[in-house]
Design a protein around this motif. Sequence first.
Motif, PDB file in Angstrom:
ATOM      1  N   LEU A  45      25.068 -10.768 -25.425  1.00 53.54           N
ATOM      2  CA  LEU A  45      24.032 -11.290 -26.306  1.00 53.54           C
ATOM      3  C   LEU A  45      23.272 -12.444 -25.673  1.00 53.54           C
TER       4      LEU A  45
ATOM      5  N   LYS B 264      38.835  -5.250 -30.383  1.00 52.11           N
ATOM      6  CA  LYS B 264      38.626  -6.669 -30.093  1.00 52.11           C
ATOM      7  C   LYS B 264      38.073  -6.882 -28.694  1.00 52.11           C
TER       8      LYS B 264
ATOM      9  N   GLN C 270      29.922  -9.690 -27.078  1.00 54.35           N
ATOM     10  CA  GLN C 270      29.517 -11.083 -27.250  1.00 54.35           C
ATOM     11  C   GLN C 270      28.876 -11.631 -25.983  1.00 54.35           C
ATOM     12  N   GLU C 271      29.410 -11.275 -24.835  1.00 52.89           N
ATOM     13  CA  GLU C 271      28.868 -11.754 -23.565  1.00 52.89           C
ATOM     14  C   GLU C 271      27.524 -11.117 -23.234  1.00 52.89           C
TER      15      GLU C 271
ATOM     16  N   ASN D 267      32.454  -5.792 -37.096  1.00 50.73           N
ATOM     17  CA  ASN D 267      32.478  -6.231 -35.703  1.00 50.73           C
ATOM     18  C   ASN D 267      31.212  -7.009 -35.368  1.00 50.73           C
TER      19      ASN D 267
ATOM     20  N   LEU E 207      30.338 -11.512 -34.498  1.00 49.03           N
ATOM     21  CA  LEU E 207      29.716 -12.022 -33.278  1.00 49.03           C
ATOM     22  C   LEU E 207      28.902 -13.275 -33.578  1.00 49.03           C
ATOM     23  N   LYS E 208      28.805 -14.145 -32.592  1.00 53.16           N
ATOM     24  CA  LYS E 208      28.004 -15.363 -32.713  1.00 53.16           C
ATOM     25  C   LYS E 208      26.647 -15.117 -32.064  1.00 53.16           C
ATOM     26  N   LEU E 209      25.590 -15.228 -32.841  1.00 55.50           N
ATOM     27  CA  LEU E 209      24.258 -14.958 -32.328  1.00 55.50           C
ATOM     28  C   LEU E 209      23.703 -16.194 -31.624  1.00 55.50           C
TER      29      LEU E 209
ATOM     30  N   GLN F 258      34.426  -6.087 -28.790  1.00 52.68           N
ATOM     31  CA  GLN F 258      33.729  -7.199 -29.417  1.00 52.68           C
ATOM     32  C   GLN F 258      33.555  -8.355 -28.436  1.00 52.68           C
ATOM     33  N   ARG F 259      34.597  -8.661 -27.676  1.00 50.96           N
ATOM     34  CA  ARG F 259      34.523  -9.766 -26.703  1.00 50.96           C
ATOM     35  C   ARG F 259      33.444  -9.491 -25.655  1.00 50.96           C
ATOM     36  N   GLN F 260      33.412  -8.255 -25.143  1.00 49.53           N
ATOM     37  CA  GLN F 260      32.439  -7.950 -24.101  1.00 49.53           C
ATOM     38  C   GLN F 260      31.021  -7.861 -24.650  1.00 49.53           C
TER      39      GLN F 260
END
Length: 570
Positions: free
Chosen positions: A382, A372, A379-380, A398, A402-404, A375-377
């Motif tokens: 992108l 997790k 996301q930052e 995973n 993520l939010k694109l 995944q959080r890092q």
Amino acid sequence: MAAQQQGKFTVGDYLAERLAQVGCRHHFVVPGDYNLILLDKLQAHPDLREVGCANELNCALAAEGYARANGVSACVVTYSVGALSAFNGTGSAYAENLPLILISGSPNTNDSGQYHILHHTLGHPDYTYQYEMAKKITCCAVSVPRAVDAPRLIDRAIRAAILSKKPCYIEIPTNLAGATCVRPGPISAVTDPITSDKNALDAAAKCASEYLDGKLKPVILVGPKVGRAGAEKELIQFAEAMGCSVALQPAAKGMFPEDHKQFVGIFWGQVSSDAADSMVHWADAMICVGTIFNDYSTVGWTAVPDIPLMTIDMDHVTFPGAHFSRVRMNEFLSHLAPQVTFNDTTMIEYKRLKPDPPHVHTATREEALTRKEIQRQVQEMLTERTSLFVDTGDSWFNGIALKLPPGAKFEIEMQWGHIGWSIPAAFGYALRHPDRHTIVLIGDGSFQVTAQEVSQMVRYKVPITILLINNRGYTIEVEIHDGSYNKIKNWDYAKLVEAFNSTDGQAKGLLANTAGELADAIKVAEAHKEGPTLIECTIDQDDCSKELITWGHYVAAANARPPRNMSVQE
């Protein structure tokens, strides 16, 4: 073509010119004695750049990735020992609807008739077996018997690949690559598209109106063929005219904006995101655009829509009781958009069901690294310039979570599902898009299959960032069916990547055991522009997404179905 104006024009020159004309600026190769003259001819073309690969599997997969970025690609290998390996990547291109041009050298045309037994063959004088095999995994396979036949056959194969969005196969004997050949005619004969039949287009639109008539809760379900058809803009136009909810299959992530007000998540059965599952099952009309329903996308056949479907494919449209051929997806969507009635009923319902944003825990720098936190890092990381590749395994889940941001690209190989695909594919893709930041999420087991291609990233100074999640095994296989065979030998991945440097490379290999070490490694990767950066992220062996566990159980159940009509005694 200046170099070829001097002296005779050959079969190899003809092929080179056609590759350049259809937009292949790079061609991926592994040399072998049956293709060396052909490689010389391709090298001589001023608009083509040869890209050497570590082996033929990686070569074909690199071309597969290049086709994702460029729309068409070329892979050149030698006979039998080369092509049979490249067939794996060619299968991926076929399954993923990508026009890859597979080119193989082959024996001298005299050898078969003289019954010679040749190296790199099965040991008998019938040399047609590779061509016969290629027919099964391409839309068009040709073997050039004479130089005079080369233009017709080369043009036929390339046109078939471009029109069908499938790979083709071209076999050129070693003694014909340098044989005299006529110059090519206008490229439009190869590339001009087939447009929709007007009568079929009108009839399909009328049938669509009848299908939607009286429906109160329409939903659009988007599949991966939308991107292959180049219909993203037309899809948005149609969706906005409809006003209804838009859900995506997992392999279609990135083909409809995730910040669009009509986006309701990824429909993946029991592992769907947001409220996509609820919206799909609530619908009374399902407009499927470029969808692929297989055992993986339907979670072991448990998430197949149970209402009659309107299906818009790349070159045809089907309804319950009706079919219309030669209707192109983008043209049909544009044609239908002004004719539909706006209906936002499913969006009103979605607002009631839309989940609250999840609380995201930010680990301290000293905390052990977890899935997790990775995944959080990520996301930052992108941005609108990101192209994210997710390999087969937990990286799928995973990545899907993520939010694109607008402009970000997402690449997945869900139909073929070849572990290790992302390393050579990302390499090929990044050569075509040096302006984008290519990021790869891959597990340790997958990486071991195609690791050699990192050396080509070093060779060509491609700044790809690889986040390798090391949990010491084939986690996706564990969740489908566990066994000792899912345990693998651990590698020192960070050091391995730097071993590819030798004396002239600039790859970086970094190890992250904690959240802080990962944050520091990402900063190094984002600043490094002279080669790849691999970050080995070590996590607990049991640290995998609950979505993978759920999905794995259902897929395992589908795999375990007993044969039909078999008695207990049998």
